[in-house]
Scaffold this motif. Sequence first.
Motif, PDB file in Angstrom:
ATOM      1  N   ARG A 412       0.484  -1.231   0.172  1.00 48.77           N
ATOM      2  CA  ARG A 412      -0.010   0.120   0.369  1.00 48.77           C
ATOM      3  C   ARG A 412       0.398   1.325   0.066  1.00 48.77           C
ATOM      4  NH1 ARG A 412      -1.800   3.302   4.205  1.00 48.77           N
ATOM      5  NH2 ARG A 412      -4.148   4.067   3.457  1.00 48.77           N
ATOM      6  N   MET A 413       1.993   1.186   0.682  1.00 49.93           N
ATOM      7  CA  MET A 413       2.559   2.399   1.056  1.00 49.93           C
ATOM      8  C   MET A 413       3.098   2.705  -0.258  1.00 49.93           C
ATOM      9  SD  MET A 413       4.301   1.788   4.332  1.00 49.93           S
ATOM     10  CE  MET A 413       4.926   3.411   4.753  1.00 49.93           C
ATOM     11  N   ILE A 414       4.207   1.605  -1.012  1.00 51.63           N
ATOM     12  CA  ILE A 414       4.418   1.623  -2.229  1.00 51.63           C
ATOM     13  C   ILE A 414       3.745   1.959  -3.501  1.00 51.63           C
ATOM     14  CG2 ILE A 414       5.311   0.698  -4.364  1.00 51.63           C
ATOM     15  CD1 ILE A 414       6.786  -1.585  -2.185  1.00 51.63           C
ATOM     16  N   VAL A 415       2.186   1.892  -3.981  1.00 53.88           N
ATOM     17  CA  VAL A 415       1.915   2.285  -4.601  1.00 53.88           C
ATOM     18  C   VAL A 415       0.533   3.452  -4.424  1.00 53.88           C
ATOM     19  CG1 VAL A 415       1.251  -0.237  -5.324  1.00 53.88           C
ATOM     20  CG2 VAL A 415      -0.942   1.598  -3.439  1.00 53.88           C
ATOM     21  N   THR A 440       6.511  12.601  -6.621  1.00 56.07           N
ATOM     22  CA  THR A 440       5.448  11.500  -6.504  1.00 56.07           C
ATOM     23  C   THR A 440       5.305  10.214  -7.348  1.00 56.07           C
ATOM     24  OG1 THR A 440       3.987  12.890  -5.102  1.00 56.07           O
ATOM     25  CG2 THR A 440       2.878  11.624  -5.710  1.00 56.07           C
ATOM     26  N   VAL A 441       4.772  11.307  -8.223  1.00 57.12           N
ATOM     27  CA  VAL A 441       4.899   9.821  -9.674  1.00 57.12           C
ATOM     28  C   VAL A 441       5.740   9.450  -9.641  1.00 57.12           C
ATOM     29  CG1 VAL A 441       4.600  10.024 -12.096  1.00 57.12           C
ATOM     30  CG2 VAL A 441       3.200  11.365 -10.689  1.00 57.12           C
ATOM     31  N   ALA A 442       7.369   9.849  -9.594  1.00 56.25           N
ATOM     32  CA  ALA A 442       8.233   8.865  -9.796  1.00 56.25           C
ATOM     33  C   ALA A 442       9.020   8.190  -8.611  1.00 56.25           C
ATOM     34  CB  ALA A 442       9.527  10.578 -10.239  1.00 56.25           C
ATOM     35  N   ARG A 443       8.337   8.585  -7.837  1.00 57.17           N
ATOM     36  CA  ARG A 443       8.330   7.577  -6.233  1.00 57.17           C
ATOM     37  C   ARG A 443       7.746   6.062  -6.669  1.00 57.17           C
ATOM     38  NH1 ARG A 443       8.150  11.539  -2.868  1.00 57.17           N
ATOM     39  NH2 ARG A 443       5.906  11.352  -2.711  1.00 57.17           N
ATOM     40  N   VAL A 444       6.791   6.530  -6.994  1.00 51.49           N
ATOM     41  CA  VAL A 444       5.149   5.559  -7.740  1.00 51.49           C
ATOM     42  C   VAL A 444       6.259   4.454  -8.762  1.00 51.49           C
ATOM     43  CG1 VAL A 444       3.471   4.802  -7.966  1.00 51.49           C
ATOM     44  CG2 VAL A 444       3.414   6.880  -6.709  1.00 51.49           C
ATOM     45  N   LEU A 445       6.600   5.035  -9.620  1.00 54.40           N
ATOM     46  CA  LEU A 445       6.789   4.006 -10.565  1.00 54.40           C
ATOM     47  C   LEU A 445       8.480   3.697 -10.030  1.00 54.40           C
ATOM     48  CD1 LEU A 445       6.513   6.235 -13.548  1.00 54.40           C
ATOM     49  CD2 LEU A 445       6.119   3.928 -13.140  1.00 54.40           C
ATOM     50  N   ARG A 446       9.359   4.353  -9.347  1.00 56.64           N
ATOM     51  CA  ARG A 446      10.278   3.554  -9.031  1.00 56.64           C
ATOM     52  C   ARG A 446      10.322   1.923  -8.199  1.00 56.64           C
ATOM     53  NH1 ARG A 446      15.590   5.670  -8.165  1.00 56.64           N
ATOM     54  NH2 ARG A 446      14.882   7.470  -8.641  1.00 56.64           N
ATOM     55  N   GLY A 447       9.061   2.735  -7.083  1.00 56.38           N
ATOM     56  CA  GLY A 447       8.856   1.487  -5.995  1.00 56.38           C
ATOM     57  C   GLY A 447       7.894   0.298  -6.665  1.00 56.38           C
ATOM     58  N   LEU A 449       9.045  -0.683  -9.668  1.00 56.28           N
ATOM     59  CA  LEU A 449       9.754  -1.129 -11.161  1.00 56.28           C
ATOM     60  C   LEU A 449      10.620  -2.212  -9.915  1.00 56.28           C
ATOM     61  CD1 LEU A 449      10.971   1.612 -13.200  1.00 56.28           C
ATOM     62  CD2 LEU A 449       9.506  -0.623 -13.797  1.00 56.28           C
ATOM     63  N   GLU A 450      11.314  -1.255  -8.687  1.00 59.74           N
ATOM     64  CA  GLU A 450      12.297  -2.227  -7.500  1.00 59.74           C
ATOM     65  C   GLU A 450      11.379  -3.531  -7.227  1.00 59.74           C
ATOM     66  OE1 GLU A 450      13.408   0.657  -5.315  1.00 59.74           O
ATOM     67  OE2 GLU A 450      15.690   1.837  -6.805  1.00 59.74           O
ATOM     68  N   ASN A 451      10.052  -3.603  -6.854  1.00 61.00           N
ATOM     69  CA  ASN A 451       9.464  -4.339  -6.168  1.00 61.00           C
ATOM     70  C   ASN A 451       8.813  -5.671  -7.381  1.00 61.00           C
ATOM     71  OD1 ASN A 451      10.180  -3.900  -3.056  1.00 61.00           O
ATOM     72  ND2 ASN A 451       9.622  -1.897  -3.754  1.00 61.00           N
ATOM     73  N   MET A 452       8.223  -5.284  -8.440  1.00 58.34           N
ATOM     74  CA  MET A 452       7.393  -6.291  -8.894  1.00 58.34           C
ATOM     75  C   MET A 452       8.080  -7.371  -9.470  1.00 58.34           C
ATOM     76  SD  MET A 452       5.640  -4.782 -12.648  1.00 58.34           S
ATOM     77  CE  MET A 452       7.030  -4.204 -12.896  1.00 58.34           C
ATOM     78  N   LEU A 453       7.035  -8.677  -9.408  1.00 60.40           N
ATOM     79  CA  LEU A 453       7.475  -9.582  -9.431  1.00 60.40           C
ATOM     80  C   LEU A 453       7.837  -9.696 -11.345  1.00 60.40           C
ATOM     81  CD1 LEU A 453       5.873 -11.714  -6.937  1.00 60.40           C
ATOM     82  CD2 LEU A 453       7.949 -11.094  -6.824  1.00 60.40           C
ATOM     83  N   MET A 639       7.850   0.922 -18.960  1.00 64.00           N
ATOM     84  CA  MET A 639       7.318   1.598 -17.881  1.00 64.00           C
ATOM     85  C   MET A 639       9.252   1.832 -16.990  1.00 64.00           C
ATOM     86  SD  MET A 639       5.391  -1.517 -15.678  1.00 64.00           S
ATOM     87  CE  MET A 639       5.351  -0.021 -14.889  1.00 64.00           C
ATOM     88  N   GLU A 640       9.834   1.358 -17.467  1.00 63.96           N
ATOM     89  CA  GLU A 640      11.417   1.900 -17.215  1.00 63.96           C
ATOM     90  C   GLU A 640      12.029   2.913 -18.240  1.00 63.96           C
ATOM     91  OE1 GLU A 640      13.665  -1.672 -17.775  1.00 63.96           O
ATOM     92  OE2 GLU A 640      13.471  -2.090 -15.817  1.00 63.96           O
ATOM     93  N   TYR A 641      10.845   3.243 -19.540  1.00 59.15           N
ATOM     94  CA  TYR A 641      11.617   4.037 -19.641  1.00 59.15           C
ATOM     95  C   TYR A 641      10.845   5.367 -20.018  1.00 59.15           C
ATOM     96  CZ  TYR A 641      12.454   6.968 -24.427  1.00 59.15           C
ATOM     97  OH  TYR A 641      13.205   7.618 -25.145  1.00 59.15           O
TER      98      TYR A 641
END
Length: 651
Positions: A412-415, A440-447, A449-453, A639-641
């Motif tokens: 929840r905190m990531i999204v 804010t948007v960058a933080r959501v995307l980073r979270g 990308l770094e945690n997605m299976l 998403m990374e791009y």
Amino acid sequence: MNKLGSRQPVTRGKMCEHAHVRPADLRKKKPDESAQEMSRIVMDSGTGKCYCRGKVLGKGGFAKCYEFTDLATGKMFAAKIIPHSRVSKPHQREKIDREIELHRGLHHKHVVHFYHHFEDKDNIYILLEYCSRRSLAHILKARKVLTEPEVRYYLRQIVSGLKYLHEQEILHRDLKLGNFFINEAVELKIGDFGLAAKLEPIESRRRTICGTPNYLSPEVLNKQGHGCESDVWALGCVMYTMLLGRPPFETTNLKETYRCIRDAYYTMPSSLSPPAKNLIGSMLSKSPEDRPPLDSILRHDFFSQGLTPERLPSSCCHTAPDLHHTSPAKNFFRKAAAALFGGKKDKAKYFEALNKLTKEEEEIHRLRHEMRKTSISSQNEDIKALAPPTVKPAGVPVKDGTNKQQIRDTIRMIVRGTLGSCSSSSECLEDGTMGSVADTVARVLRGCLENMLEADSIAKESLYSSFQWVTKWVDYSNKYGFGYQLSDHTVGVLFNNGTHMSLLADRKTVHYYAELGQCTVFATGEPPEQFVGQVTILKYFAHYMEENLMDGGDLPNISDACKPRLYLLQWLKSDRALMMLFNDGTFQVNFYHDHTKIILCSQASEYLLTYINEDRVSTTISLSTLLVSGCSGDLRSRMEYAFNMLLQRCN
């Protein structure tokens, strides 16, 4: 951005990289037509396509290069525009036709792509690949010198493209830093084929002196003809220039420069490494037969004994990159290798660290297993109901006391983007400033990308897409600004002066934003006197998009009753995609080549990601679902791009 080198005749004085020597029949000066007015909108009568001419990218003796934007698709080109008056003589027109015929048949990753050419009554237009990071000459001007790893990176790509050209029996004959263009991804492309020629047998080789003086080979100066070896000589000059910031034979006098070239006389500063000196020396051998073939260049010690980065960061265009940074995992194994060859104390530390790493990996796998077992539907219900407790960020191993509730809270905190400085994503978005929204948007995307299976495809999830997105857009920023149409048919323009104006779907109301969050409302037919000009332009954008552009996908329109007022904060175009960021955190990226789109928006304390595929079919999924179910590598790369584009705009 693409830049055509100057093609003016050489004059005495200090030699410049961009000066050229041309065959005598092309040296006569022509009247300067630069003062002539050229239309901003250019139509190709053969295809019916319209292009908007932007800023000048470079100038040559016969042509100018401009930014060109396809008004229907938004795709950008570098357009080489040659006035008919400059090529009025038969031999001049034949030269342009040869360049077109030669370049249009080339297809290689490290060669500037030729798209199309057409002409009207005034000009010839050649549409080429747009390289947003200009050329190596621009990078060197900002940097002064490049590091050896960067030089290896660029040389590998030059050799790859040059090898392809030679296999096609084409000599470039004008290799220099100004003709190596750099795209958005910091990939090199060989361009400007104005002096290129087909490779001829030795007895039939061209003996004209043409090219850039500092890069001419002895055999060309001696009129012995051009061969592949002449391009290798120029490559040696390029390598020397990148490492030392100046060409090897540069002097203050043209005659002296030519003497040094004929004698292959130049200095090798002690700052050069021995492998670099050796490779440069071999490529600048006086006799063509003593120069190495392209394949053996890449096998030289200069490449085998040093780091060659797989990619370079965009920051290398103006500052030296940090290429020695290693990840924690790499540091661990580097230390482990050293420990295995050290004493007993070192070995003990190594095995202690190894056991610790193994336990952490087990915890990570256990955490992921728990995440897979958790019901996605129950997660969504919990996400709406819970306030954020204090937990460790996702991806960081936690103690055995971790339960499913904590895992869901972490997701929840990531999204919601709350792993940064703001207490909630909505707090950041309500701030309304460009920086806070982008962060804010960058933080959501980073979270994410770094945690997605990892997965083979995106999960299927039925969600109501009650958000606005951009269905049409047009870039007229060379004169007025950037225009777009939302899915509810509102038309907005972000003007070049930073103000924003929206024409609502009823076409009777205008919203004007002079500053972020401060809105002035007035009727379309009765605008205040100071806004009359901007309203006229707004109507022009609306009419153009309505008449000429297609909608971008199948998402349903949002009703006027439930929509917030959306306006554009920032936009950015690369050679691959268009990025748009809105005041409520809606973030959209359109990819040109396949017309796919990614849209990220915030709704009811949750982030949704919508992907519109090549067939214009959309899938909307919550980020909490995406985190535990994963997505395909294709969507992840997009998403990374998108994330990198956002970071670039923020910086």
